[in-house]
Write an enzyme that holds these catalytic residues in place. Sequence first.
Site, PDB file in Angstrom:
ATOM      1  N   HIS A   1      59.095  44.968  17.397  1.00  0.00           N
ATOM      2  CA  HIS A   1      57.943  45.855  17.544  1.00  0.00           C
ATOM      3  C   HIS A   1      58.327  47.191  18.156  1.00  0.00           C
ATOM      4  O   HIS A   1      57.708  48.205  17.903  1.00  0.00           O
ATOM      5  CB  HIS A   1      56.832  45.157  18.329  1.00  0.00           C
TER       6      HIS A   1
ATOM      7  N   ARG B   1      47.438  47.616  13.932  1.00  0.00           N
ATOM      8  CA  ARG B   1      47.916  46.652  14.949  1.00  0.00           C
ATOM      9  C   ARG B   1      47.169  46.912  16.258  1.00  0.00           C
ATOM     10  O   ARG B   1      47.637  47.647  17.117  1.00  0.00           O
ATOM     11  CB  ARG B   1      49.420  46.825  15.176  1.00  0.00           C
TER      12      ARG B   1
ATOM     13  N   ARG C   1      43.446  44.442  12.131  1.00  0.00           N
ATOM     14  CA  ARG C   1      43.995  43.124  12.446  1.00  0.00           C
ATOM     15  C   ARG C   1      43.612  42.782  13.881  1.00  0.00           C
ATOM     16  O   ARG C   1      43.800  43.596  14.791  1.00  0.00           O
ATOM     17  CB  ARG C   1      45.522  43.143  12.324  1.00  0.00           C
TER      18      ARG C   1
ATOM     19  N   ASN D   1      57.840  40.530   8.051  1.00  0.00           N
ATOM     20  CA  ASN D   1      58.690  40.554   9.260  1.00  0.00           C
ATOM     21  C   ASN D   1      58.731  39.168   9.894  1.00  0.00           C
ATOM     22  O   ASN D   1      59.797  38.630  10.184  1.00  0.00           O
ATOM     23  CB  ASN D   1      58.146  41.548  10.291  1.00  0.00           C
ATOM     24  N   ASP D   2      57.545  38.625  10.113  1.00  0.00           N
ATOM     25  CA  ASP D   2      57.508  37.294  10.709  1.00  0.00           C
ATOM     26  C   ASP D   2      57.852  36.221   9.689  1.00  0.00           C
ATOM     27  O   ASP D   2      58.507  35.232  10.027  1.00  0.00           O
ATOM     28  CB  ASP D   2      56.122  37.018  11.314  1.00  0.00           C
TER      29      ASP D   2
ATOM     30  N   ARG E   1      63.672  38.023  14.982  1.00  0.00           N
ATOM     31  CA  ARG E   1      63.686  39.356  14.368  1.00  0.00           C
ATOM     32  C   ARG E   1      64.187  40.449  15.304  1.00  0.00           C
ATOM     33  O   ARG E   1      64.540  41.535  14.870  1.00  0.00           O
ATOM     34  CB  ARG E   1      62.289  39.710  13.826  1.00  0.00           C
TER      35      ARG E   1
ATOM     36  N   CYS F   1      52.556  43.932   3.940  1.00  0.00           N
ATOM     37  CA  CYS F   1      52.471  44.919   5.025  1.00  0.00           C
ATOM     38  C   CYS F   1      53.632  44.836   6.000  1.00  0.00           C
ATOM     39  O   CYS F   1      53.664  45.563   6.985  1.00  0.00           O
ATOM     40  CB  CYS F   1      51.151  44.801   5.771  1.00  0.00           C
TER      41      CYS F   1
HETATM   42  C1  PEP Z   1      54.783  41.121   9.952  1.00  0.00           C
HETATM   43  O1  PEP Z   1      55.044  40.154  10.664  1.00  0.00           O
HETATM   44  O2  PEP Z   1      55.364  41.357   8.880  1.00  0.00           O
HETATM   45  C2  PEP Z   1      53.743  42.080  10.369  1.00  0.00           C
HETATM   46  C3  PEP Z   1      53.388  43.061   9.569  1.00  0.00           C
HETATM   47  O3  PEP Z   1      53.232  41.942  11.615  1.00  0.00           O
HETATM   48  P1  PEP Z   1      53.999  42.438  12.926  1.00  0.00           P
HETATM   49  O4  PEP Z   1      55.184  43.246  12.494  1.00  0.00           O
HETATM   50  O5  PEP Z   1      53.035  43.225  13.725  1.00  0.00           O
HETATM   51  O6  PEP Z   1      54.393  41.148  13.566  1.00  0.00           O
HETATM   52 MG    MG Z   2      53.706  39.640  12.270  1.00  0.00          MG
END
Ligand code: PEP
Ligand code: MG
Length: 579
Positions: free
Chosen positions: A191, A298, A334, A456-457, A467, A504
């Site tokens: 993040h 976010r 979100r 990402n997650d 990550r 996203c």
């Molecule tokens: C993700 O996990 O891809 C996502 C967009 O949420 P964040 O990066 O805020 O965890």
């Molecule tokens: Mg995420």
Amino acid sequence: MEIKKGIAVSPGISIAKSLIIDSEDYRIPRRSIEPAQRMAEIQRVRTAFQDAARQLGQLESAQERTDGGKIKDIFAVHLRFLRDKSLRSKIRGVITTDLVTAEYAVSTVLREIASHFTNAKDPYISERAADIYDIERRLLKQLLGRRREDVEHLSQEVTIVARELSPTQTAGFDKKYVKGIATDAGGRTSHTAIVARSLGIPAVMALEDLTEIVRGGDTIIVDGNRGIVIVNPDEETIRQCERYGRELTELEHKLDAIKEKPAETRDGVKITLLGNIEFPSEAEIVLQKGGEGIGLYRTEFLYLNRPTEPTEQEHYEAYAKTAQVLMQRPLVIRTVDLGADKYTQSKRFAPEPNPFLGLRSIRFSLQNLTMFKTQLRAILRASVLGRVKVMFPLITNLQEMMQAKMILRDVMDDLDEESIAYNRDIEVGIMIETPSAALMASALARGADFFSIGTNDLTQYTLAVDRGNELVSTLYSAADPAVLYLIKAVIQDAHKAQIDVAVCGEMASEPEHIMLLLGMGVRTLSLTSPMIPEIKQIIRSVTIEDCNNVARKVLGMSSERQVSNYLRDATRKILPEAF
Ligand code: PEP
Ligand code: MG
């Protein structure tokens, strides 16, 4: 001159003097002292201990015994540490023999004690490490209190060098003066990296031991495109970097020219390009870059950088402001994704052992209903101001989604009773960012109005790779076939259920992944605003048939390396400047 290679996390190039800070914003000078300064440094330690103890004593006596005395007991334990003579004498010893500053000695001694605690088998003892860090912070605050303002009120351009930065710290940086970021730890989808990107500050992470090499005031080049940091560059290198910086700016201007043009493939297929934001002020930038709305707001960033939780009105004002900028363009809000690397750990007495598998995201909201309902009320109130949609993060099973929707309905009932207006038909979507959600996508699609794939997650949980951990960053790739199979399945399930599906995660802002995503059937991408023009350029340069061929080929591959090499080659042919 020294060149260090890390991970490029935020594009651009910068040259500025270094400012070294530790994870709590405090500069830890590694300065040596003259023997004659020893007594003065020892006196500083004594004063810091006395002041910290006085402060704690006041806090302790002001504390009511309402919680069974737990907080009072914690303060008492901290006070005992601060009054421990052997601790002070150890710190004095370090100053005297190593000839270092008071803050450096305090930090070294306390961290050593904390690491002994951390390694203890008994969990009660290992949890005491958090107390030691707390005491360290308190003492450093006394010793460096005034200098802390150096980071908050900068008056010169700097490159921030740190072992690790939290998203909160990064979000507080003043872009006017913070020209670059270079950290030992971190990864592209952490993040902190996401915040650096949205602020437009060039950043390189995972540099491993940079903080051991750099001294405060060194000249640092941060090359956020190539993932390189150069410490004390020579004249020729500085000239080359300045030239490269100018080329990048030219490319940016060239791409800005297409911002009014549609994001449409050469064979006329319309792609919706939305922006990801952390703060309402970014909505305007998304539109300037040619985005058509917000696909991911976010909102947890409302909680960071402040000691108290935001009120309903503060939530509402943030959403209303964003909705007003967007007019009738989509705004996907979100609900808070707190936990893991954001917020909750610093509020806990003992950090969770596995925060990314712990009480984060929708789980945190479902266990903190007052907070969750406050946010939902604000979102619903703002829903009459534009095309507001609500989205739940990190859904792992059907029950969680149903529970979150039930609470949303409860909040709607409350608003009805109070005759407060909201959009009764607000679209409710979920993020697909765990393998379990991806595997259950067809069932989830029956209860959701849309999906947004959080790659990402999803990558982190599918591959079991943190990550943000630089030690395993080479294993972290959204192009891994295992991740791609899940993404493909989710898209198919969404299409079958006739609901929208967007991507996203950071994958949507990476040029090499665009043809693949379009070929797998994605028609909505939500990404960091600086990348919108480049991604649009790729979309405008391909046909869907090209993309389908790319996807067909890639989905037949079984190794990440094969996929990545192939995608990079295919994209390079279309937009060579991207590499
Ligand atoms: C993700 O996990 O891809 C996502 C967009 O949420 P964040 O990066 O805020 O965890
Ligand atoms: Mg995420």
